[in-house]
Design an enzyme around this catalytic site. Structure first.
Site, PDB file in Angstrom:
ATOM      1  N   ASP A   7      -6.698 -16.026 -12.317  1.00  0.00           N
ATOM      2  CA  ASP A   7      -7.603 -15.815 -12.387  1.00  0.00           C
ATOM      3  C   ASP A   7      -8.416 -16.625 -12.679  1.00  0.00           C
ATOM      4  OD1 ASP A   7      -9.755 -13.215 -12.238  1.00  0.00           O
ATOM      5  OD2 ASP A   7      -9.275 -12.750 -13.958  1.00  0.00           O
ATOM      6  N   SER A   8      -9.884 -16.371 -12.659  1.00  0.00           N
ATOM      7  CA  SER A   8     -10.949 -17.360 -14.028  1.00  0.00           C
ATOM      8  C   SER A   8     -10.661 -16.781 -15.274  1.00  0.00           C
ATOM      9  CB  SER A   8     -12.386 -17.247 -13.583  1.00  0.00           C
ATOM     10  OG  SER A   8     -12.982 -15.883 -14.025  1.00  0.00           O
ATOM     11  N   GLY A  40     -18.290 -15.742 -10.576  1.00  0.00           N
ATOM     12  CA  GLY A  40     -18.239 -14.379  -9.454  1.00  0.00           C
ATOM     13  C   GLY A  40     -20.307 -15.205  -9.548  1.00  0.00           C
ATOM     14  N   CYS A  70      -7.764 -11.856  -8.529  1.00  0.00           N
ATOM     15  CA  CYS A  70      -9.181 -12.567  -9.139  1.00  0.00           C
ATOM     16  C   CYS A  70      -9.693 -12.212  -7.667  1.00  0.00           C
ATOM     17  CB  CYS A  70      -9.359 -13.581  -9.102  1.00  0.00           C
ATOM     18  SG  CYS A  70     -11.271 -14.174  -8.807  1.00  0.00           S
ATOM     19  N   ASN A  71     -10.898 -10.658  -7.150  1.00  0.00           N
ATOM     20  CA  ASN A  71     -11.676 -10.481  -6.496  1.00  0.00           C
ATOM     21  C   ASN A  71     -12.561 -11.596  -5.779  1.00  0.00           C
ATOM     22  OD1 ASN A  71     -11.323  -7.288  -5.455  1.00  0.00           O
ATOM     23  ND2 ASN A  71     -10.845  -7.902  -7.569  1.00  0.00           N
ATOM     24  N   THR A  72     -12.564 -12.802  -6.237  1.00  0.00           N
ATOM     25  CA  THR A  72     -13.808 -13.115  -6.283  1.00  0.00           C
ATOM     26  C   THR A  72     -13.089 -14.678  -5.297  1.00  0.00           C
ATOM     27  OG1 THR A  72     -14.982 -12.788  -7.926  1.00  0.00           O
ATOM     28  CG2 THR A  72     -16.118 -15.352  -6.565  1.00  0.00           C
ATOM     29  N   CYS A 204     -13.477  -6.115  -9.554  1.00  0.00           N
ATOM     30  CA  CYS A 204     -12.628  -7.208 -10.219  1.00  0.00           C
ATOM     31  C   CYS A 204     -12.040  -6.663 -11.217  1.00  0.00           C
ATOM     32  CB  CYS A 204     -14.230  -7.569 -10.843  1.00  0.00           C
ATOM     33  SG  CYS A 204     -14.332  -8.935 -12.228  1.00  0.00           S
ATOM     34  N   THR A 205     -10.822  -7.920 -10.675  1.00  0.00           N
ATOM     35  CA  THR A 205      -9.886  -7.765 -12.061  1.00  0.00           C
ATOM     36  C   THR A 205     -10.434  -7.536 -13.750  1.00  0.00           C
ATOM     37  OG1 THR A 205      -9.304 -10.227 -12.380  1.00  0.00           O
ATOM     38  CG2 THR A 205      -7.757  -8.407 -10.493  1.00  0.00           C
ATOM     39  N   HIS A 206     -10.785  -7.986 -14.126  1.00  0.00           N
ATOM     40  CA  HIS A 206     -11.613  -7.574 -15.618  1.00  0.00           C
ATOM     41  C   HIS A 206     -12.366  -6.279 -15.157  1.00  0.00           C
ATOM     42  CE1 HIS A 206     -12.051 -12.147 -15.281  1.00  0.00           C
ATOM     43  NE2 HIS A 206     -12.597 -12.115 -16.719  1.00  0.00           N
TER      44      HIS A 206
HETATM   45  N1  DGL Z   1     -11.436 -11.419 -12.481  1.00  0.00           N
HETATM   46  C1  DGL Z   1     -12.720 -11.619 -11.634  1.00  0.00           C
HETATM   47  C2  DGL Z   1     -12.594 -11.079 -10.390  1.00  0.00           C
HETATM   48  O1  DGL Z   1     -11.976 -10.304  -9.849  1.00  0.00           O
HETATM   49  C3  DGL Z   1     -13.701 -12.364 -11.643  1.00  0.00           C
HETATM   50  C4  DGL Z   1     -14.694 -13.887 -10.873  1.00  0.00           C
HETATM   51  C5  DGL Z   1     -15.536 -13.771 -12.267  1.00  0.00           C
HETATM   52  O2  DGL Z   1     -14.724 -15.538 -12.539  1.00  0.00           O
HETATM   53  O3  DGL Z   1     -16.750 -13.982 -11.746  1.00  0.00           O
HETATM   54  O4  DGL Z   1     -13.625 -11.105  -9.335  1.00  0.00           O
END
Ligand code: DGL
Length: 282
Positions: A7-8, A40, A70-72, A204-206
């Protein structure tokens, strides 16, 4: 050998937590690209390049499977990497490896249908309204709208970008400030739809780390589709079908960051359920 998670930043820990519980004997290596977070708002090509670099690092460190938590990255980079990069990389590594995303299992959970199933022509366009809270990049990709429409035209998908949340969660913002931000995004979406959504995806996983704030801001009882659960279910099935991947058996957990090494903020540690420190990625 191990499962690599990427993930980011700290958001993928929500997926990691579910996978570690489901596969306690597997070895996990988590890589957070905090030097480049958030993803994002980045142009798509940058997200592709950063995701490819991260996947290569995880494969080099012994991961047989890399899960883009990470979805993005899943929305923007996964298909490109699987088509244009992975086949050549598998040849150079000389062992079977794969990259998996988290959007397919989430869409399967939202539609109640397997990925290979297509829409029932008898389904009427009679919207069940699904809100998707996500980063600007994921919302712009329209991946949820496009893929859900192919399977369930009776579900109307409304994406809501929440650009402040990832930097706030990474920075350990106060819960009260996060609550105000979440209420604002829920109000924006509600105003745009004309009413509250019937169900929602935290895309978004966050956002799983602050799922309680979304639950509080949405009308009581609004069902949330949880990606960590959906991903754990999908990965368990995938591993049963693909015994060629070695995911380790020592229960190792390593956490790497491209950013600053050290303990993660209190909110993240509370979510993880114990002390959590990231090492500098080699
Ligand atoms: N957790 C990432 C997601 O699911 C966050 C992406 C980001 O860094 O903006 O998209």
């Amino acid at each position: 050998m191990s499962i690599g998670l990427f993930d980011s930043g700290v958001g993928g820990l929500s997926v990691a937590r579910a996978l570690v519980r489901r596969l306690p004997q597997a070895d996990f290596l988590y890589l957070a690209d905090q030097a480049h977070a958030p993803y994002g708002g980045r142009p798509g090509e940058e997200v592709v390049d950063l995701t490819r670099d991260a996947a290569a690092r995880l494969f080099d460190a012994g991961a047989d499977l890399v899960v883009l938590a990470c979805n993005t990255a899943s929305a923007i980079a996964l298909r490109r990497l699987q088509q244009d990069w992975l086949p050549g990389h598998i040849e150079s590594l000389g062992r079977p490896v794969n990259i998996l995303g988290i959007i397919v299992p989430t869409i399967e959970a939202a539609t109640g249908m397997g990925w290979a199933q297509t829409a029932d022509p008898a389904l009427e366009k009679h919207p069940d309204i699904l809100g998707v809270f996500a980063t600007a990049g994921t919302v712009r990709s329209q991946v949820y709208e496009i893929e859900i429409a192919k399977r369930r035209p009776d579900i109307a998908v409304f994406g809501q970008p929440c650009p402040d949340l990832v930097p706030m969660i990474e920075g350990g913002a106060a819960l009260a400030d996060l609550a105000v931000a979440v209420q604002g995004y829920v109000a924006d979406l509600t105003q745009r739809i004309g009413r509250a959504p019937d169900r929602a995806i935290l895309g978004c996983t966050h956002y799983e780390i602050i799922a309680g704030l979304f639950r509080d801001a949405l009308p009581p009882g609004t069902p949330l589709i949880h990606q960590p659960q959906a991903t754990a279910d999908a990965l368990t099935g995938y591993l049963a079908r693909h015994t060629e991947f070695d995911i380790g058996s020592g229960g190792a957990r390593r956490f790497w960051t491209t950013g600053k090494a050290g303990p993660q903020n209190a909110m993240v540690q509370a979510f993880w359920g114990g002390p959590l420190s990231f090492e500098k990625a080699p």
